[in-house]
Design a protein around this motif. Structure first.
Motif, short mmCIF file in Angstrom:
data_model
loop_
_atom_site.label_atom_id
_atom_site.label_comp_id
_atom_site.label_asym_id
_atom_site.label_seq_id
_atom_site.Cartn_x
_atom_site.Cartn_y
_atom_site.Cartn_z
N ASP A 1 1.35 3.61 1.97
CA ASP A 1 2.06 3.89 3.22
C ASP A 1 3.24 2.95 3.47
O ASP A 1 4.06 3.20 4.35
CB ASP A 1 1.09 3.84 4.41
CG ASP A 1 0.21 5.07 4.44
OD1 ASP A 1 0.60 6.10 3.84
OD2 ASP A 1 -0.89 5.01 5.04
N ASP A 2 3.29 1.82 2.74
CA ASP A 2 4.41 0.89 2.94
C ASP A 2 5.68 1.36 2.24
O ASP A 2 6.79 0.96 2.61
CB ASP A 2 4.06 -0.50 2.34
CG ASP A 2 2.90 -1.16 3.04
OD1 ASP A 2 2.79 -0.97 4.27
OD2 ASP A 2 2.10 -1.85 2.37
N ARG B 1 3.13 12.93 2.53
CA ARG B 1 3.70 11.76 1.84
C ARG B 1 4.92 12.16 1.01
O ARG B 1 5.44 11.36 0.26
CB ARG B 1 2.65 11.11 0.96
CG ARG B 1 1.76 10.18 1.75
CD ARG B 1 0.80 9.48 0.84
NE ARG B 1 0.22 8.33 1.49
CZ ARG B 1 -1.04 7.96 1.34
NH1 ARG B 1 -1.84 8.65 0.55
NH2 ARG B 1 -1.50 6.89 1.94
N GLU C 1 0.86 -1.18 0.00
CA GLU C 1 0.00 0.00 0.00
C GLU C 1 0.90 1.24 0.00
O GLU C 1 2.08 1.15 0.36
CB GLU C 1 -0.85 0.02 1.27
CG GLU C 1 -1.64 -1.26 1.44
CD GLU C 1 -3.08 -1.00 1.80
OE1 GLU C 1 -3.48 0.19 1.79
OE2 GLU C 1 -3.78 -1.96 2.09
N VAL D 1 4.59 5.61 -4.78
CA VAL D 1 3.49 6.12 -3.94
C VAL D 1 2.31 6.50 -4.84
O VAL D 1 1.16 6.13 -4.57
CB VAL D 1 3.94 7.32 -3.08
CG1 VAL D 1 2.75 7.97 -2.38
CG2 VAL D 1 4.96 6.89 -2.04
N GLN E 1 7.42 4.04 2.14
CA GLN E 1 8.43 4.76 2.94
C GLN E 1 9.42 3.81 3.63
O GLN E 1 10.57 4.18 3.88
CB GLN E 1 7.73 5.61 4.00
CG GLN E 1 6.83 4.79 4.91
CD GLN E 1 6.16 5.60 5.99
OE1 GLN E 1 6.79 6.42 6.63
NE2 GLN E 1 4.88 5.36 6.19
N ASP F 1 0.65 14.09 8.03
CA ASP F 1 0.49 12.92 7.15
C ASP F 1 1.12 13.15 5.77
O ASP F 1 0.72 12.53 4.80
CB ASP F 1 -1.00 12.57 7.02
CG ASP F 1 -1.80 13.72 6.43
OD1 ASP F 1 -1.22 14.83 6.28
OD2 ASP F 1 -2.99 13.53 6.13
#
Ligand SMILES: Nc1nc2c(ncn2[C@@H]2O[C@H](COP(=O)(O)OP(=O)(O)OP(=O)(O)O)[C@@H](O)[C@H]2O)c(=O)[nH]1
Ligand SMILES: [Mg+2]
Ligand SMILES: [Zn+2]
Length: 299
Positions: free
Chosen positions: A238-239, A260, A236, A286, A241, A258
């Motif tokens: 968020d993974d 990104r 996903e 992303v 990073q 938050d």
């Protein structure tokens, strides 16, 4: 009263047709077939699986896999289970390194609780490019090791990796995974294939995953591959990073909590001093995953 059947535990080291070679805890390697229940439950026994076996009564395949123990992790490419360390093997030329593949593998390792080690082969063919890649990835916080065909390996680095660990290799075809496996296991059983003269790429010489005992751990030679989609490995946005430890430097420094780091107002990304190409790939991954999620939500 029924006699209790002796159950033994072991590790799947090789697949042969529908059967598997199991390395039992006491050294012996035996042949086993999985119980039908696994197919019904859509569970495929995988190289690296810790299993329990019992005698089958069939002299051709004397054991039966009766239980697959819970997995620490499961990779689809290479298809292996319970990996502790993954050696991401890349070469400066022949084949040209695919940095998108390398960065994706780094994200995957982090997500699956695997320690990544970057191993650059073929230093003899382009030492400058190896140094360039080493500087970028060591600077990002990863362990980087290099080797050349004409130089002995540095065992002070490699030896400790194997203590009780399952060490896998991942990378494009022709980078030299089987060559390293042969040196580390001290045998020549793994076929090594020349790189194609026309395409300067490997020829997919290794076709199957196989596990070999090294010290008190295992080493797995794996087939080369060049495609790995972020979505097929269940990542996903968020993974992403986690494959970019440089970002830890700017934790809490962006205007939005938050953030990104894909162009938001007040983003502190410049302070991370990330390699520009790695930053481009981070942003690309992303964006792909955000778009993919939006698309899934609409369906
Ligand atoms: N010059 C040079 N050639 C190397 C080095 N390491 C491996 N090779 C050569 O690269 C070719 C491919 O090596 P393999 O070990 O078969 O590569 P592989 O990663 O196992 O490839 P697949 O099994 O197809 O995934 C062989 O001709 C090796 O001799 C190196 O450090 N330097
Ligand atoms: Mg190979
Ligand atoms: Zn930011």
């Amino acid at each position: 009263m029924t006699e209790s059947v002796p159950v033994q535990s072991g590790t799947i080291v090789k697949g042969i047709g529908g059967s598997y070679e199991i390395h039992l805890s006491g050294e012996a390697v035996v042949l086993a077939k999985p119980r039908g229940i696994f197919r019904k439950d859509k569970i495929t026994p995988t190289i690296g699986d810790h299993v329990e076996v019992e005698p089958s009564g069939d002299p051709d395949t004397p054991y039966m896999i009766c239980r697959i123990l819970p997995r620490k992790n499961l990779l689809i490419r290479p298809s292996v289970a319970n990996v502790d360390i993954l050696i991401l093997t890349f070469s400066p030329v022949e084949p040209q390194p695919d940095f998108r593949l390398l960065d994706k593998l780094l994200i995957l390792c982090e997500k699956q609780e695997i320690k990544p080690v970057i191993w650059l082969t073929k230093t003899d063919l382009d030492a400058d490019e190896v140094d360039r890649i080493r500087t970028i990835y060591q600077g990002a916080g990863f362990e980087v090791f290099s080797s050349a065909l004409d130089q002995p390996l540095d065992y002070t680095f490699i030896g400790p990796l194997f203590h009780g660990n399952t060490v896998g290799f991942a990378g494009q075809s022709g980078v030299g995974k089987s060559t390293i496996c042969n040196i580390l296991t001290g045998n020549t059983s793994m076929k090594v294939g020349a790189v194609s003269e026309r395409l300067h790429r490997g020829k997919h010489t290794t076709r199957h995953v196989e596990l070999f005992s090294v010290e008190d751990g295992y080493l797995m030679d794996t087939p080369g591959f060049s495609t790995l989609e972020l979505t097929e490995i269940g990542l996903e946005a968020d993974d992403v990073q986690y494959g970019y430890p440089e970002l830890k430097k700017i934790t809490g420094k962006c205007k939005f909590q938050d953030c990104r780091h894909i162009g938001e107002l007040g983003c502190a990304i410049d302070e991370a001093q990330m390699d520009p190409d790695r930053l481009l790939r981070y942003r690309e991954f992303v964006s792909i995953l955000i778009k993919n999620k939006a698309y899934d939500a609409k369906r």
